[in-house]
Scaffold this motif. Structure first.
Motif, mmCIF file in Angstrom:
data_model
loop_
_atom_site.group_PDB
_atom_site.id
_atom_site.type_symbol
_atom_site.label_atom_id
_atom_site.label_comp_id
_atom_site.label_asym_id
_atom_site.label_seq_id
_atom_site.Cartn_x
_atom_site.Cartn_y
_atom_site.Cartn_z
ATOM 1 N N MET A 1 0.823 -1.167 0.000
ATOM 2 C CA MET A 1 0.000 0.000 0.000
ATOM 3 C C MET A 1 0.877 1.243 0.000
ATOM 4 S SD MET A 1 -3.165 0.699 0.397
ATOM 5 C CE MET A 1 -4.231 1.817 0.873
ATOM 6 N N LYS A 2 1.944 1.180 0.754
ATOM 7 C CA LYS A 2 2.843 2.313 0.792
ATOM 8 C C LYS A 2 3.433 2.564 -0.577
ATOM 9 C CE LYS A 2 5.371 3.161 4.942
ATOM 10 N NZ LYS A 2 6.510 2.818 5.702
ATOM 11 N N THR A 3 3.694 1.563 -1.262
ATOM 12 C CA THR A 3 4.273 1.712 -2.579
ATOM 13 C C THR A 3 3.254 2.310 -3.540
ATOM 14 O OG1 THR A 3 5.241 -0.426 -2.048
ATOM 15 C CG2 THR A 3 5.721 0.472 -4.184
ATOM 16 N N LEU A 4 2.030 1.938 -3.387
ATOM 17 C CA LEU A 4 0.984 2.450 -4.274
ATOM 18 C C LEU A 4 0.796 3.959 -4.051
ATOM 19 C CD1 LEU A 4 -1.002 1.614 -6.419
ATOM 20 C CD2 LEU A 4 -2.637 1.133 -4.627
ATOM 21 N N ALA A 8 1.629 6.905 -6.766
ATOM 22 C CA ALA A 8 0.609 7.876 -7.169
ATOM 23 C C ALA A 8 1.126 9.304 -6.972
ATOM 24 C CB ALA A 8 -0.679 7.644 -6.370
ATOM 25 N N LEU A 9 1.815 9.507 -5.842
ATOM 26 C CA LEU A 9 2.368 10.825 -5.596
ATOM 27 C C LEU A 9 3.468 11.149 -6.594
ATOM 28 C CD1 LEU A 9 2.187 11.797 -2.076
ATOM 29 C CD2 LEU A 9 3.751 13.098 -3.417
ATOM 30 N N PHE A 10 4.310 10.202 -6.882
ATOM 31 C CA PHE A 10 5.374 10.412 -7.850
ATOM 32 C C PHE A 10 4.793 10.705 -9.236
ATOM 33 C CE2 PHE A 10 8.403 8.660 -10.974
ATOM 34 C CZ PHE A 10 9.459 9.508 -10.738
ATOM 35 N N THR A 11 3.750 10.015 -9.637
ATOM 36 C CA THR A 11 3.108 10.230 -10.933
ATOM 37 C C THR A 11 2.496 11.635 -10.995
ATOM 38 O OG1 THR A 11 2.614 7.868 -10.998
ATOM 39 C CG2 THR A 11 1.439 9.254 -12.558
ATOM 40 N N ALA A 12 1.865 12.063 -9.910
ATOM 41 C CA ALA A 12 1.243 13.384 -9.896
ATOM 42 C C ALA A 12 2.300 14.481 -10.025
ATOM 43 C CB ALA A 12 0.439 13.563 -8.618
ATOM 44 N N PHE A 14 5.268 14.111 -11.372
ATOM 45 C CA PHE A 14 5.852 14.005 -12.699
ATOM 46 C C PHE A 14 4.970 14.672 -13.750
ATOM 47 C CE2 PHE A 14 6.551 11.660 -16.700
ATOM 48 C CZ PHE A 14 7.878 11.952 -16.887
ATOM 49 N N VAL A 15 3.664 14.463 -13.664
ATOM 50 C CA VAL A 15 2.721 15.069 -14.617
ATOM 51 C C VAL A 15 2.715 16.587 -14.435
ATOM 52 C CG1 VAL A 15 0.276 15.242 -15.242
ATOM 53 C CG2 VAL A 15 1.305 13.007 -14.831
ATOM 54 N N ALA A 16 2.754 17.039 -13.188
ATOM 55 C CA ALA A 16 2.747 18.487 -12.939
ATOM 56 C C ALA A 16 4.018 19.136 -13.445
ATOM 57 C CB ALA A 16 2.573 18.755 -11.450
ATOM 58 N N ALA A 17 5.138 18.427 -13.341
ATOM 59 C CA ALA A 17 6.402 18.988 -13.787
ATOM 60 C C ALA A 17 6.507 18.996 -15.294
ATOM 61 C CB ALA A 17 7.557 18.207 -13.178
ATOM 62 N N CYS A 18 5.828 18.088 -15.974
ATOM 63 C CA CYS A 18 5.929 18.016 -17.428
ATOM 64 C C CYS A 18 4.994 18.987 -18.139
ATOM 65 C CB CYS A 18 5.616 16.597 -17.899
ATOM 66 S SG CYS A 18 6.903 15.423 -17.428
ATOM 67 N N SER A 19 3.963 19.478 -17.467
ATOM 68 C CA SER A 19 3.044 20.394 -18.146
ATOM 69 C C SER A 19 3.711 21.764 -18.307
ATOM 70 C CB SER A 19 1.742 20.521 -17.358
ATOM 71 O OG SER A 19 2.006 21.158 -16.129
ATOM 72 N N GLU A 20 3.279 22.486 -19.324
ATOM 73 C CA GLU A 20 3.877 23.794 -19.585
ATOM 74 C C GLU A 20 3.359 24.802 -18.568
ATOM 75 O OE1 GLU A 20 3.482 25.182 -23.551
ATOM 76 O OE2 GLU A 20 3.939 23.222 -24.408
ATOM 77 N N PRO A 21 4.225 25.647 -18.083
ATOM 78 C CA PRO A 21 3.746 26.654 -17.123
ATOM 79 C C PRO A 21 2.901 27.706 -17.852
ATOM 80 C CG PRO A 21 6.048 27.032 -17.640
ATOM 81 C CD PRO A 21 5.648 25.751 -18.314
ATOM 82 N N GLU A 22 2.001 28.309 -17.101
ATOM 83 C CA GLU A 22 1.152 29.367 -17.677
ATOM 84 C C GLU A 22 2.013 30.570 -18.002
ATOM 85 O OE1 GLU A 22 -2.433 31.051 -15.987
ATOM 86 O OE2 GLU A 22 -2.898 29.057 -15.249
ATOM 87 N N PRO A 23 1.810 31.145 -19.195
ATOM 88 C CA PRO A 23 2.608 32.336 -19.517
ATOM 89 C C PRO A 23 2.158 33.505 -18.641
ATOM 90 C CG PRO A 23 0.987 31.945 -21.230
ATOM 91 C CD PRO A 23 0.915 30.776 -20.277
#
Length: 128
Positions: A1-4, A8-12, A14-23
């Motif tokens: 469960m800890k791994t899950l 999930a936190l790592f994925t969130a 990663f997705v937030a870091a890959c999106s383009e920042p708002e100009p």
């Protein structure tokens, strides 16, 4: 469960870091009077010097209309024209002989005996 949860936190993240920042919102340039908004004028405007005009003559009578010219064919002579009444303690001011209760008439600058027009009745009187 800890791994899950960690996954999930790592994925969130990663997705937030890959999106383009708002100009950032566009900035308006500050107005500086030294900056010219338009190109400079290539040829300056010609200097126009006004021609000297004589001062207006307030003693000039308008030309009479044909009806009044026929009716008033008799011109007044200086002996028929009354004098203005000097105002006590106000040199250069008179009251009109035609409208003594209307107000003062400024005759400063006019020599004695000059014909002036009464501003209240438009009749001519002489400066005392």
């Amino acid at each position: 469960m800890k791994t899950l949860i960690s996954l999930a936190l790592f994925t969130a993240l990663f997705v937030a870091a890959c999106s383009e920042p708002e100009p950032p919102p566009p900035r308006r340039a500050a107005y500086h009077p030294a900056q010219a908004e338009y190109p400079p004028v290539q040829q300056p405007f010609p200097q126009v010097t006004p021609s000297p005009t004589p001062p207006p003559d307030y003693n000039v009578q308008p030309s009479p209309s044909p009806e009044t010219a026929a009716a008033g064919a008799v011109k007044q002579t200086k002996g028929d024209i009354p004098y203005g009444i000097p105002v006590p303690n106000k040199p250069g001011f008179v009251t009109s002989p035609y409208a003594p209760d209307q107000g003062y008439v400024d005759v400063r600058g006019f020599p004695p005996g000059t014909e002036v027009r009464d501003p209240y009745t438009n009749k001519i009187f002489l400066v005392p």
